[in-house]
Design an enzyme around this catalytic site. Sequence first.
Site, PDB file in Angstrom:
ATOM      1  CE1 TYR A 101      70.555  12.883  46.285  1.00  0.00           C
ATOM      2  CE2 TYR A 101      70.011  10.539  46.252  1.00  0.00           C
ATOM      3  CZ  TYR A 101      70.874  11.567  45.958  1.00  0.00           C
ATOM      4  OH  TYR A 101      72.055  11.300  45.339  1.00  0.00           O
ATOM      5  CD  GLU A 189      72.694  14.319  43.968  1.00  0.00           C
ATOM      6  OE1 GLU A 189      73.474  13.459  44.391  1.00  0.00           O
ATOM      7  OE2 GLU A 189      72.849  15.536  44.154  1.00  0.00           O
TER       8      GLU A 189
END
Length: 378
Positions: A101, A189
Amino acid sequence: MNLHEYQAREILRRHGIPIPESAVADTPDEARAIAQRLGGKVVVKAQVHAGGRGKAGGVKLARDPAEAAAHATQILGMTIKGLRVHRVLVAPTVAITSESYVGIIVDRASQRPVLMVSPAGGVDIEEVATETPEKIHRLAIDPRYGLLPHQGLGLALKLYRDVAQARAAADIMQRLYAAFYAAGASLAEINPLVTGPDGAVAALDAKIVIDDNELDRHPEIAALRDTSAEAPSEVAAREAGLTFIKLEGSVACCVNGAGLAMATMDLVKYYGGEPANFLDIGGSSNPQKVVAALKIITADASVRSILFNIFGGITRCDDVANGIVQATQQLPLTVPLVIRLTGTNEVLAVQILTHAGFSALTDMDDAVKQAVARARVA
Ligand code: GDP
Ligand code: MN
């Protein structure tokens, strides 16, 4: 403003982030044709403004174009977190050996963009954040200097032991920060950032949220708005120049000024009610704005009473009172209305409203108590 994944992917690609080629389809036939063009094995992904699409069944791998069309048929009919899927993204399937991530948000506490990375990426990042927060590494970025190369590499080494992969990930972080900054984003993101069997690092998903206050400076990004994917009440409010956020309660609030709106919501809760919305009608007493506000409020079936709370300064209470009278003539109400006005010309305002058959008060506590009580009875 939320962007769709396909729009966010385009921005990341323009900033040089490796991300598989993709295209969007509105129909299963289009999905099949894209799959054909991309080599057959593809992933079909719902384009909605919601995370957790994978878990909701909105991300599916296909072995051939026929299966891609079948997945598209299914996903195009879905509703994910209350949002209908109108479009799917089709991209070649990538073999995955690890999922990380990488994300940047504007952090209020540090008043800076914060870069967050975790080697435990993929569909369970929310659980990682609550159950094993030590697996998430954070770095506040000084906007004067941006993300410095050694900072990016330091974080990338938390993701990959292999130095070549860490360098590739650090480069992606630099580019992600550049994209975030240039777009005026409040969030950017990549989840998952993957490695494949050949060791290459690539982004497989992209999420960007734009700070609404940046949209005037970025007309090309403002043009990406998809109103069909937004709550109809919020679209109508924006078009009418109102600041509106829908909430879950039954007492609708119609207030001038954001601070007063928040104080009103606090008081509704204090007296045992639940606000149905945050609504700031601004300084204007324009009846059209009041009509727009009442239309939006009354379209919400859970509203049981409506509370107007007006503080007259430059805005004159009698103007607002006339606005309410005209608005309710255009749009007759079926739920009780409680009005409180104080400040400039309040006596005149109460006369106008009482004459028109409304209950008008000058005390905020009294008005909120009444609105809460009426919401209970109704
Ligand atoms: P989200 O659930 O809304 O975040 O959607 P994602 O695009 O992140 O997809 C969810 C998951 O699907 C990813 O974490 C991957 O595990 C998987 N996935 C997505 N694309 C591919 C792909 O090309 N190949 C493989 N093997 N898995 C994929
Ligand atoms: Mn994802």
